[in-house]
Design an enzyme around this catalytic site. Structure first.
Site, PDB file in Angstrom:
ATOM      1  N   GLU A 368      26.707  -8.567 -37.970  1.00 32.74           N
ATOM      2  CA  GLU A 368      27.890  -9.206 -38.600  1.00 32.74           C
ATOM      3  C   GLU A 368      28.987  -8.182 -38.863  1.00 32.74           C
ATOM      4  OE1 GLU A 368      27.786 -12.574 -41.005  1.00 32.74           O
ATOM      5  OE2 GLU A 368      25.863 -13.271 -40.258  1.00 32.74           O
TER       6      GLU A 368
HETATM    7  N1  CAA Z   1      40.534 -14.586 -41.451  1.00 27.66           N
HETATM    8  C1  CAA Z   1      41.469 -15.268 -40.748  1.00 27.66           C
HETATM    9  N2  CAA Z   1      42.074 -14.744 -39.662  1.00 27.66           N
HETATM   10  C2  CAA Z   1      41.710 -13.522 -39.278  1.00 27.66           C
HETATM   11  C3  CAA Z   1      40.752 -12.764 -39.973  1.00 27.66           C
HETATM   12  C4  CAA Z   1      40.165 -13.336 -41.105  1.00 27.66           C
HETATM   13  N3  CAA Z   1      39.247 -12.692 -41.820  1.00 27.66           N
HETATM   14  N4  CAA Z   1      40.607 -11.572 -39.370  1.00 27.66           N
HETATM   15  C5  CAA Z   1      41.448 -11.560 -38.330  1.00 27.66           C
HETATM   16  N5  CAA Z   1      42.100 -12.750 -38.270  1.00 27.66           N
HETATM   17  C6  CAA Z   1      43.187 -13.128 -37.351  1.00 27.66           C
HETATM   18  C7  CAA Z   1      44.319 -12.163 -37.586  1.00 27.66           C
HETATM   19  O1  CAA Z   1      45.153 -12.624 -38.611  1.00 27.66           O
HETATM   20  C8  CAA Z   1      44.993 -12.087 -36.262  1.00 27.66           C
HETATM   21  O2  CAA Z   1      45.945 -13.120 -36.134  1.00 27.66           O
HETATM   22  P1  CAA Z   1      47.532 -12.739 -36.194  1.00 27.66           P
HETATM   23  O3  CAA Z   1      47.768 -11.950 -34.928  1.00 27.66           O
HETATM   24  O4  CAA Z   1      48.196 -14.061 -36.234  1.00 27.66           O
HETATM   25  O5  CAA Z   1      47.712 -11.908 -37.427  1.00 27.66           O
HETATM   26  C9  CAA Z   1      43.874 -12.354 -35.265  1.00 27.66           C
HETATM   27  O6  CAA Z   1      42.784 -12.934 -35.997  1.00 27.66           O
HETATM   28  C10 CAA Z   1      43.391 -11.071 -34.639  1.00 27.66           C
HETATM   29  O7  CAA Z   1      43.009 -10.204 -35.679  1.00 27.66           O
HETATM   30  P2  CAA Z   1      43.043  -8.636 -35.565  1.00 27.66           P
HETATM   31  O8  CAA Z   1      44.341  -8.204 -34.948  1.00 27.66           O
HETATM   32  O9  CAA Z   1      42.654  -8.066 -36.872  1.00 27.66           O
HETATM   33  O10 CAA Z   1      41.885  -8.431 -34.470  1.00 27.66           O
HETATM   34  P3  CAA Z   1      41.249  -7.109 -33.908  1.00 27.66           P
HETATM   35  O11 CAA Z   1      41.066  -7.293 -32.460  1.00 27.66           O
HETATM   36  O12 CAA Z   1      41.972  -5.892 -34.419  1.00 27.66           O
HETATM   37  O13 CAA Z   1      39.767  -7.172 -34.551  1.00 27.66           O
HETATM   38  C11 CAA Z   1      38.041  -6.750 -36.166  1.00 27.66           C
HETATM   39  C12 CAA Z   1      39.510  -7.067 -35.890  1.00 27.66           C
HETATM   40  C13 CAA Z   1      37.963  -6.791 -37.696  1.00 27.66           C
HETATM   41  C14 CAA Z   1      37.614  -5.397 -35.658  1.00 27.66           C
HETATM   42  C15 CAA Z   1      37.145  -7.877 -35.584  1.00 27.66           C
HETATM   43  O14 CAA Z   1      37.134  -7.824 -34.165  1.00 27.66           O
HETATM   44  C16 CAA Z   1      35.718  -7.804 -36.078  1.00 27.66           C
HETATM   45  O15 CAA Z   1      35.408  -8.319 -37.156  1.00 27.66           O
HETATM   46  N6  CAA Z   1      34.797  -7.187 -35.285  1.00 27.66           N
HETATM   47  C17 CAA Z   1      33.383  -7.190 -35.613  1.00 27.66           C
HETATM   48  C18 CAA Z   1      32.723  -8.385 -34.977  1.00 27.66           C
HETATM   49  C19 CAA Z   1      31.538  -8.870 -35.727  1.00 27.66           C
HETATM   50  O16 CAA Z   1      31.476  -8.831 -36.946  1.00 27.66           O
HETATM   51  N7  CAA Z   1      30.573  -9.394 -34.993  1.00 27.66           N
HETATM   52  C20 CAA Z   1      29.438  -9.965 -35.597  1.00 27.66           C
HETATM   53  C21 CAA Z   1      28.702 -10.762 -34.625  1.00 27.66           C
HETATM   54  S1  CAA Z   1      27.724 -12.015 -35.388  1.00 27.66           S
HETATM   55  C22 CAA Z   1      26.238 -11.293 -35.810  1.00 27.66           C
HETATM   56  O17 CAA Z   1      26.067 -10.123 -35.811  1.00 27.66           O
HETATM   57  C23 CAA Z   1      25.256 -12.301 -36.272  1.00 27.66           C
HETATM   58  C24 CAA Z   1      23.845 -11.943 -36.338  1.00 27.66           C
HETATM   59  O18 CAA Z   1      23.229 -11.390 -35.449  1.00 27.66           O
HETATM   60  C25 CAA Z   1      23.105 -12.370 -37.513  1.00 27.66           C
END
Ligand code: CAA
Length: 390
Positions: A368
């Site tokens: 996550e």
């Molecule tokens: N809420 C609402 N919108 C959001 C948001 C949030 N928390 N975070 C980002 N967004 C929106 C942004 O506002 C943006 O839109 P705008 O351009 O209109 O502002 C758009 O999404 C893109 O956001 P970013 O520019 O921040 O995107 P990024 O490419 O820089 O990525 C990141 C940001 C935080 C690194 C994200 O890619 C991330 O969280 N990566 C990690 C992925 C992850 O957690 N994976 C987990 C997999 S599930 C898992 O692991 C489950 C399991 O096994 C149990």
């Protein structure tokens, strides 16, 4: 005043929930945890016990036939299951993760259809965001959904999918407009029985061996139009909003596994004799125990504070979700590692549960969103001026 605003105390109802789930875990989950790990098999006993007690997907609202547990109650359930067996705690955790995009973005029809099935125990719900080239860079989706008349045609590969093959339902993120990067991603519900869905071999993992992690393949899977969740192009937003809520459930797992390890170590140090007295009498070990208890309690408090924000949908949820997950998982790694240390050579063997707990804890720093990603998320929130909503 204190009746209206409890001073960081759990309500009577939350305490009752903890008592109920702990009893179930002591009876029906913990006794199988070692075998589940050793045999790397799905914790079927836990699955059935959670279903029978309405803790399988407790977050589903009552209007869809669910238990309607709030975010804090759900955290308590996951924490208690993880205290007994972290692999089993992925059942309620991933059922929330997989179905939350439907709850957040979906219209009434799709919510009614799938949340009702989940609540009725017709099948679990997995979350398909990660891909071979889209891990931390989650927006780099290669899975494609192309519209064909009234249908969508889905092709691609998802990786690291928790409970893949066991779950009946899958929230799948897919690119519908590659020009737009994150704004071109949409979310769909895919069913295990949809023609063209298949699974890779289970990954051979360090821990949480009872929770199957597999690739999921989509080969020209045809989805009716009503399988799209919410609006086209908003899938990434729903996926990120979901993680804001569910990172707190990973913090809950971390708190639970650390508590399980500390509880076991506390019993052991009072029994184990060296130099003619219980090793609990040595101050060097007492300091380790004190640090573990202190950090664990700080992690729990942060996790519960984050759960409150999740329930209310506060503006500082994104920060709190990331902070709780990163902090609690680092604490879990430290506490479980020190629990092994407290048991010495015995702790390093599979005859004692702390070895398993240490292996299981590691994943909470990775999935996550790695703890490095959590720090990116937190820093962005702070730099954008988001204040703690106290
Ligand atoms: N809420 C609402 N919108 C959001 C948001 C949030 N928390 N975070 C980002 N967004 C929106 C942004 O506002 C943006 O839109 P705008 O351009 O209109 O502002 C758009 O999404 C893109 O956001 P970013 O520019 O921040 O995107 P990024 O490419 O820089 O990525 C990141 C940001 C935080 C690194 C994200 O890619 C991330 O969280 N990566 C990690 C992925 C992850 O957690 N994976 C987990 C997999 S599930 C898992 O692991 C489950 C399991 O096994 C149990």
């Amino acid at each position: 005043m204190t009746d209206e605003y409890p001073l960081f105390a759990l309500s009577e109802e939350h305490r009752e929930i903890r008592k109920a789930i702990r009893e179930i875990c002591d009876d029906k989950v913990a006794p199988h945890a070692a075998a589940v790990d050793e045999e790397a098999r799905y914790p079927q006993e836990a699955h059935e016990a959670l279903l029978a007690s309405d803790f399988f997907a407790p977050h589903v609202p009552e209007e869809y036939g669910g238990a309607g547990a709030d975010a804090l109650a759900t955290v308590i359930v996951i924490e208690e299951v993880a205290r007994a067996d972290m692999a089993a705690s992925l059942i309620p955790a991933v059922n929330k993760l997989g179905s939350l995009p439907v709850q957040i973005g979906g219209g009434e029809e799709i919510k009614k259809k799938y949340l009702t099935k989940l609540a009725a125990g017709e099948g679990g719900f997995s979350y398909c965001l990660s891909e071979p080239d889209a891990g931390s860079d989650a927006a780099n989706q290669k899975t494609r959904a192309v519209r064909d008349g009234d249908e969508w045609v889905l092709n691609g590969t998802k990786r690291w999918i928790t409970n893949a093959g066991v779950s009946e339902y899958y929230t799948v993120l897919a690119m519908t407009d590659p020009e737009k990067r994150s704004k071109g991603i949409s979310a769909f519900v895919v069913e295990k029985s949809d023609p063209g869905v298949s699974f890779g071999a289970p990954e051979k993992k360090l821990g949480i061996k009872g929770s199957p992690t597999r690739e999921v393949y989509f080969d020209n899977v045809r989805l009716p139009a009503d399988r799209i969740i919410g609006e086209e192009g908003r899938g990434f937003e729903y996926a990120m909003q979901t993680l804001d809520h569910t990172r707190i459930t990973i913090a809950a797992q971390a708190v639970g596994v650390a508590q399980g390890a500390l509880d076991y170590a506390l019993g052991y140090v009072k029994e184990r004799q060296q130099f003619g007295k219980p090793i609990a009498d040595f101050q060097g070990l007492q300091f380790m125990i004190a640090d573990a208890g202190m950090r664990l309690e700080a992690a729990r408090q942060l996790t519960y504070a984050a759960a409150g924000r999740s329930e209310r949908g506060d503006s500082d949820l994104t920060f709190f979700g990331a902070a709780a997950k990163a902090f609690a998982s680092d604490v879990a790694m430290e506490v479980t590692t020190n629990a092994v240390q407290l048991l010495g050579g015995y702790g390093y063997t599979r005859d004692y549960p702390v070895e398993r707990m240490m292996r299981d804890a590691k994943i909470t720093q990775i999935y996550e969103g790695t703890n490095q990603v959590q720090r990116i998320v937190m820093a962005r929130q702070l730099l954008a001026g988001v204040q703690s909503n106290l």
